[in-house]
Write an enzyme that holds these catalytic residues in place. Structure first.
Site, mmCIF file in Angstrom:
data_model
loop_
_atom_site.group_PDB
_atom_site.id
_atom_site.type_symbol
_atom_site.label_atom_id
_atom_site.label_comp_id
_atom_site.label_asym_id
_atom_site.label_seq_id
_atom_site.Cartn_x
_atom_site.Cartn_y
_atom_site.Cartn_z
ATOM 1 N N ASN A 159 0.830 -1.210 0.000
ATOM 2 C CA ASN A 159 0.000 0.000 0.000
ATOM 3 C C ASN A 159 0.867 1.263 0.000
ATOM 4 O O ASN A 159 1.169 1.799 1.051
ATOM 5 C CB ASN A 159 -0.895 0.022 1.250
ATOM 6 C CG ASN A 159 -1.820 -1.166 1.275
ATOM 7 O OD1 ASN A 159 -2.356 -1.568 0.248
ATOM 8 N ND2 ASN A 159 -1.987 -1.758 2.443
ATOM 9 N N HIS A 160 1.260 1.691 -1.160
ATOM 10 C CA HIS A 160 2.062 2.923 -1.222
ATOM 11 C C HIS A 160 1.311 4.036 -0.490
ATOM 12 O O HIS A 160 0.087 4.165 -0.616
ATOM 13 C CB HIS A 160 2.288 3.342 -2.679
ATOM 14 C CG HIS A 160 3.239 2.447 -3.389
ATOM 15 N ND1 HIS A 160 4.034 2.859 -4.435
ATOM 16 C CD2 HIS A 160 3.542 1.148 -3.190
ATOM 17 C CE1 HIS A 160 4.767 1.852 -4.853
ATOM 18 N NE2 HIS A 160 4.488 0.796 -4.122
ATOM 19 N N SER A 161 2.056 4.803 0.267
ATOM 20 C CA SER A 161 1.422 5.826 1.090
ATOM 21 C C SER A 161 0.628 6.816 0.237
ATOM 22 O O SER A 161 1.101 7.296 -0.800
ATOM 23 C CB SER A 161 2.482 6.582 1.895
ATOM 24 O OG SER A 161 1.839 7.598 2.627
#
Ligand SMILES: CC(C)(COP(=O)(O)OP(=O)(O)OC[C@H]1O[C@@H](n2cnc3c(N)ncnc32)[C@H](O)[C@@H]1OP(=O)(O)O)[C@@H](O)C(=O)NCCC(=O)NCCS
Length: 211
Positions: A83-85
């Site tokens: 989950n890329h920020s």
């Protein structure tokens, strides 16, 4: 001949099916007794590598799977590092490439949003190529349809399917679900489960209550 305690292959001559708890080495993954994984594409022994994805040690996320689950070929658990920020102006994972950008190595986990562990109950059937996202809890007795994408918690004894996975129906009446959740047959000693096999298979809940 006595059967060894830690059997990897429960079925003679079938190397596609494993007792999952006996092929797990990662201390952040725990699997209950008799839970099995079948894979006819890849070696099922490689479950940790092929099916538990983006599960970096730095994050310390847990995958907890109960007893007597059936996990079909290609089911996958996608952990937090996927989950890329989305709290910054860019989803590019700068903290991961700390050397390139002169950032601190200890901040590497800032690359992704942390949604939590994945918890799977007992007697859960996970269908072919289903994907379960970080932070999800799946209740006892649930069924996850083939190729579902599980984005929300699944209550006990609920069948879900689709992308994203939506409830299809409950498996039993509320009363039976309540009884099964109380009985917790999966915690019985093996001898009792064997003795009650007929009741379990025929769906006779009354018989399960007689000791
Ligand atoms: C989820 C499942 C158990 C439901 O079985 P079922 O109760 O017999 O379902 P039905 O065929 O009666 O379908 C009920 C509804 O769910 C939908 N549905 C069924 N499976 C679905 C799935 N995997 N994803 C999305 N929707 C699904 C059907 O389209 C139907 O929708 P409708 O009511 O709008 O018409 C089954 O379809 C499934 O996916 N099994 C997994 C098989 C598998 O992966 N096995 C691997 C070897 S262990």
């Amino acid at each position: 001949m006595a059967i060894p305690e830690k059997r990897v292959y429960p079925r003679t001559g079938d190397k596609d099916t494993v007792y999952l708890e006996n092929v797990i080495n990662n201390p952040n993954i725990t699997v209950g007794s008799y839970t099995m994984y079948n894979d006819f594409v890849n070696d099922p022994v490689l479950f940790e590598k092929n099916n538990v994805l983006y599960h970096y040690p730095v994050n310390d996320d847990k995958l907890v799977i109960g007893k007597f689950c059936s996990i079909a070929c290609g089911a996958r658990f996608l952990f937090n590092s996927a989950n890329h920020s989305m709290h910054s102006l860019s989803t590019y994972p700068f903290p991961l490439f700390y050397e390139e950008w002169g950032l601190e190595r200890r901040d590497v986990a800032r690359s992704w949003d942390n949604k939590g562990d994945i918890i799977v109950g007992n007697d859960v059937w996970i269908g072919y190529e289903a994907v379960i996202l970080a932070g999800i809890t799946i209740g006892d007795g649930a069924i996850i349809g083939a190729r579902s994408l599980v984005t929300k918690d699944v209550p006990p004894y609920t069948i879900v399917g689709g992308v994203p996975a939506r409830p299809i129906r409950k498996r039993f009446s509320e009363e039976t679900i309540h009884d099964l959740s109380e009985i917790k047959w999966w915690d019985w000693p093996k001898e009792k489960i064997a003795a009650k096999m007929n009741a379990i298979q025929s769906g006779c809940i009354e018989e399960m209550r007689v000791s």
